[in-house]
Design a protein around this motif. Structure first.
Motif, PDB file in Angstrom:
ATOM      1  N   SER A 169       0.837  -1.213   0.000  1.00 21.10           N
ATOM      2  CA  SER A 169       0.000   0.000   0.000  1.00 21.10           C
ATOM      3  C   SER A 169       0.867   1.256   0.000  1.00 21.10           C
ATOM      4  O   SER A 169       0.528   2.247  -0.656  1.00 21.10           O
ATOM      5  N   LYS A 170       1.996   1.229   0.696  1.00 23.96           N
ATOM      6  CA  LYS A 170       2.924   2.365   0.670  1.00 23.96           C
ATOM      7  C   LYS A 170       3.499   2.556  -0.728  1.00 23.96           C
ATOM      8  O   LYS A 170       3.627   3.686  -1.208  1.00 23.96           O
ATOM      9  N   THR A 171       3.846   1.453  -1.366  1.00 27.15           N
ATOM     10  CA  THR A 171       4.424   1.522  -2.703  1.00 27.15           C
ATOM     11  C   THR A 171       3.405   2.073  -3.701  1.00 27.15           C
ATOM     12  O   THR A 171       3.733   2.937  -4.525  1.00 27.15           O
ATOM     13  N   VAL A 172       2.168   1.610  -3.619  1.00 25.98           N
ATOM     14  CA  VAL A 172       1.126   2.097  -4.524  1.00 25.98           C
ATOM     15  C   VAL A 172       0.867   3.582  -4.289  1.00 25.98           C
ATOM     16  O   VAL A 172       0.772   4.367  -5.244  1.00 25.98           O
ATOM     17  N   ALA A 173       0.776   4.002  -3.037  1.00 28.81           N
ATOM     18  CA  ALA A 173       0.537   5.410  -2.729  1.00 28.81           C
ATOM     19  C   ALA A 173       1.686   6.280  -3.232  1.00 28.81           C
ATOM     20  O   ALA A 173       1.467   7.356  -3.805  1.00 28.81           O
ATOM     21  N   THR A 174       2.909   5.821  -3.048  1.00 31.69           N
ATOM     22  CA  THR A 174       4.074   6.579  -3.509  1.00 31.69           C
ATOM     23  C   THR A 174       4.116   6.621  -5.025  1.00 31.69           C
ATOM     24  O   THR A 174       4.455   7.646  -5.623  1.00 31.69           O
ATOM     25  N   PHE A 175       3.738   5.538  -5.671  1.00 28.02           N
ATOM     26  CA  PHE A 175       3.672   5.498  -7.124  1.00 28.02           C
ATOM     27  C   PHE A 175       2.663   6.528  -7.643  1.00 28.02           C
ATOM     28  O   PHE A 175       2.915   7.212  -8.641  1.00 28.02           O
ATOM     29  N   ILE A 176       1.532   6.666  -6.974  1.00 31.17           N
ATOM     30  CA  ILE A 176       0.525   7.658  -7.371  1.00 31.17           C
ATOM     31  C   ILE A 176       1.082   9.067  -7.236  1.00 31.17           C
ATOM     32  O   ILE A 176       0.922   9.899  -8.133  1.00 31.17           O
TER      33      ILE A 176
END
Length: 137
Positions: free
Chosen positions: A8-15
């Protein structure tokens, strides 16, 4: 971005990375010190947490966010003073050993904030070959 699983951290940072990669998104984030500080603080806290729980995938997106922020002259000056020391001192050298693209992005980031952060010429100039020593490579 700071809470949840690694995914979830990776997805949020990707956004956030995708927002910053757009010129309008970069201008929006850098338009006020408060917005820049909000994004910079979260990224900084995430870097600190990576020292305890390393994730090369997440680190890659964080570095890419910082690199894109360094494309903005005012943000670059601010990053000169507030970029986490762990990105400068080789803390993540082992994590980046097998990721040449992210290693180059980090080198470019360090170059940008060193040259551009002092208000000097050369922002956007590719990193010099001799910067590998900063990465311990």
């Amino acid at each position: 971005m700071e809470m949840g699983s690694e995914l979830s951290k990776t997805v949020a940072t990707f956004i956030v990375q995708k927002i910053l990669l757009d010129d309008i998104g970069l201008r929006y984030v850098c338009a006020t010190p408060e917005r820049f500080y909000a994004v910079g603080s979260v990224l900084g806290n995430m870097v600190i947490s990576l020292a305890d729980q390393p994730s090369t995938r997440l680190l890659k997106h964080i570095i890419r966010c910082y690199l894109r922020l360094s494309d903005n002259p005012r943000a670059c000056v601010a990053l000169h003073n507030c970029l986490p020391d762990m990105l400068k001192d080789g803390t993540f050298n082992i994590s980046l050993r097998d990721d040449p693209a992210t290693r180059r992005w980090l080198q470019q980031l360090l170059h940008n904030v060193t040259v551009g952060g002092m208000g000097g010429p050369g922002m956007g100039v590719p990193p010099q070959p001799g910067l590998d020593h900063m990465m311990g490579i």
